[in-house]
Design a protein around this motif. Structure first.
Motif, PDB file in Angstrom:
ATOM      1  N   LEU A 182      48.588  60.070  38.085  1.00  0.00           N
ATOM      2  CA  LEU A 182      48.391  59.752  36.835  1.00  0.00           C
ATOM      3  C   LEU A 182      47.466  58.432  36.952  1.00  0.00           C
ATOM      4  CD1 LEU A 182      49.284  59.329  33.820  1.00  0.00           C
ATOM      5  CD2 LEU A 182      51.020  57.819  34.481  1.00  0.00           C
ATOM      6  N   SER A 183      46.457  58.286  36.215  1.00  0.00           N
ATOM      7  CA  SER A 183      45.441  57.085  36.436  1.00  0.00           C
ATOM      8  C   SER A 183      45.830  55.856  35.604  1.00  0.00           C
ATOM      9  CB  SER A 183      44.086  57.565  35.857  1.00  0.00           C
ATOM     10  OG  SER A 183      43.010  56.638  36.275  1.00  0.00           O
ATOM     11  N   LEU A 184      46.263  54.919  36.317  1.00  0.00           N
ATOM     12  CA  LEU A 184      46.837  53.846  35.731  1.00  0.00           C
ATOM     13  C   LEU A 184      46.111  52.539  36.294  1.00  0.00           C
ATOM     14  CD1 LEU A 184      50.858  54.033  35.924  1.00  0.00           C
ATOM     15  CD2 LEU A 184      49.546  54.566  34.039  1.00  0.00           C
ATOM     16  N   ILE A 185      45.820  51.638  35.241  1.00  0.00           N
ATOM     17  CA  ILE A 185      45.080  50.343  35.450  1.00  0.00           C
ATOM     18  C   ILE A 185      46.140  49.380  34.991  1.00  0.00           C
ATOM     19  CG2 ILE A 185      43.038  48.894  35.086  1.00  0.00           C
ATOM     20  CD1 ILE A 185      41.513  51.415  34.455  1.00  0.00           C
ATOM     21  N   VAL A 186      46.537  48.567  36.275  1.00  0.00           N
ATOM     22  CA  VAL A 186      47.728  47.783  35.887  1.00  0.00           C
ATOM     23  C   VAL A 186      47.119  46.312  35.421  1.00  0.00           C
ATOM     24  CG1 VAL A 186      49.791  46.215  37.007  1.00  0.00           C
ATOM     25  CG2 VAL A 186      49.424  48.845  37.525  1.00  0.00           C
ATOM     26  N   ALA A 187      47.456  46.096  34.209  1.00  0.00           N
ATOM     27  CA  ALA A 187      46.712  44.734  33.686  1.00  0.00           C
ATOM     28  C   ALA A 187      47.260  43.586  34.300  1.00  0.00           C
ATOM     29  CB  ALA A 187      47.200  44.833  31.988  1.00  0.00           C
ATOM     30  N   HIS A 188      46.405  42.612  34.602  1.00  0.00           N
ATOM     31  CA  HIS A 188      46.924  41.305  34.984  1.00  0.00           C
ATOM     32  C   HIS A 188      47.100  41.374  36.345  1.00  0.00           C
ATOM     33  CE1 HIS A 188      46.588  39.793  30.924  1.00  0.00           C
ATOM     34  NE2 HIS A 188      47.133  40.695  30.407  1.00  0.00           N
ATOM     35  N   MET A 189      46.893  42.160  37.026  1.00  0.00           N
ATOM     36  CA  MET A 189      47.301  42.513  38.542  1.00  0.00           C
ATOM     37  C   MET A 189      48.681  42.636  38.426  1.00  0.00           C
ATOM     38  SD  MET A 189      44.387  42.316  40.187  1.00  0.00           S
ATOM     39  CE  MET A 189      44.606  41.840  42.021  1.00  0.00           C
ATOM     40  N   GLY A 190      49.386  42.840  37.360  1.00  0.00           N
ATOM     41  CA  GLY A 190      51.089  43.067  37.454  1.00  0.00           C
ATOM     42  C   GLY A 190      51.880  41.610  37.497  1.00  0.00           C
ATOM     43  N   THR A 191      50.974  40.799  37.019  1.00  0.00           N
ATOM     44  CA  THR A 191      51.589  39.308  36.979  1.00  0.00           C
ATOM     45  C   THR A 191      53.058  39.303  36.445  1.00  0.00           C
ATOM     46  OG1 THR A 191      49.498  38.335  36.424  1.00  0.00           O
ATOM     47  CG2 THR A 191      51.324  36.963  35.875  1.00  0.00           C
ATOM     48  N   PRO A 192      54.151  38.838  36.898  1.00  0.00           N
ATOM     49  CA  PRO A 192      53.844  38.072  38.306  1.00  0.00           C
ATOM     50  C   PRO A 192      54.500  38.737  39.405  1.00  0.00           C
ATOM     51  CG  PRO A 192      56.067  37.495  37.148  1.00  0.00           C
ATOM     52  CD  PRO A 192      55.439  38.385  36.282  1.00  0.00           C
TER      53      PRO A 192
END
Length: 292
Positions: A182-192
């Motif tokens: 699955l092509s996922l782009i985790v927003a906000h680097m995954g904050t926190p």
């Protein structure tokens, strides 16, 4: 902005995390940020509160070659309408990556497939606002379709700025065990949950991170990015994409770029993040011409 791109030898920027929505939805989002002060402990002014075309013009003036129209439902029977609106927005603005979304509901897999057939190139999933688990069985068909098509999903799944019932890395891990391509782009680097999501990007070949709001003075006050993780960001150079959260940011657009630059991870890293990685992922040079 021109001085920034000139230093890197770039003819523009790509932003994978910008918001364009139907006016009535955007107004509700802005109302949320206007009232969010008690939740996050400080005011959140919208730096680019303006009508739609002025916001489009601003991005072009910033030198954007391509951007997205991140939008998301908070209830059933809403995603299809948003997808229709976003398809028309992209048709009217060819420099926009046609964006779509989904919600855990019967038929979601079918309308996601239809959106892809209609030209959608990127999706948005907002676990916090939608208040759903990415591991909900009603999303099984969605993930299967997206994995097969290799269309990326920007997923807000970290627990910032406030945790939700289903935020955090564990539900995402569950999904990736079943759909490892699955092509996922985790927003906000995954904050926190920075470390956990960096590990997922290291483990899964199609998991990436976006820089949205990270490293800025605003975010560093409450959720500073761990300095000990910075060497791992160098190793993840090809899997990090620039995102801004425009227009819903409480500072100027240039600051988001300068925040990445002041990490001092090298010009190759910065060039990859603000342009090259997204250009490769979306075939920007072939598919999106510069807009006058």
């Amino acid at each position: 902005m021109r001085a920034f791109t000139d230093r890197l030898g770039l003819h523009g920027l790509i932003d994978v995390h910008t918001h364009f929505m139907p006016a009535q939805v955007m107004n509700k989002v802005w109302a949320y940020f206007d009232s969010v002060g008690p939740l996050v402990g400080r005011e959140w002014p919208i730096a680019y509160r303006a009508d739609e075309e002025r916001r489009v013009t601003a991005l072009r003036d910033f030198g954007l070659r391509a951007y997205s129209s991140m939008l998301y439902p908070h209830k059933p029977d809403m995603a299809g309408w948003l997808n229709s609106w976003a398809a028309q927005f992209a048709a009217d603005h060819p420099d926009c990556l046609q964006t779509a979304t989904f919600y855990p509901e019967p038929g979601a897999g079918a309308y996601v497939a239809a959106a892809i057939d209609n030209g959608a190139r990127i999706f948005k999933s907002h676990i916090q606002v939608g208040d759903y688990s990415p591991a909900d069985p009603l999303l099984d068909d969605v993930w299967a379709v997206l994995e097969q098509a290799q269309v990326p999903v920007v997923i807000h799944c970290g627990s910032g700025p406030a945790p939700g019932r289903f935020t955090g890395p564990d539900p995402v891990r569950t999904v990736l065990r079943r759909f490892p391509r699955l092509s996922l782009i985790v927003a906000h680097m995954g904050t926190p949950e920075y470390t956990e999501f960096a590990e997922l990007a290291e483990q899964y070949p199609q998991v990436r991170l976006d820089t949205t709001m990270n490293f800025t003075d605003f975010s560093e006050q409450d959720s500073p990015y761990p300095k000990e993780l910075l060497p791992r960001l160098v190793d993840l150079q090809d899997k990090i994409l620039f995102g801004s959260d425009f227009p819903n940011i409480p500072y100027g657009y240039l600051h988001a770029l300068q925040a990445c630059e002041r990490l001092d991870l090298g010009e190759d890293w910065l060039r990859a993040v603000v342009y090259d990685n997204a250009a490769e992922l979306f075939g920007i040079d072939a598919a999106v011409a510069p807009t006058p």
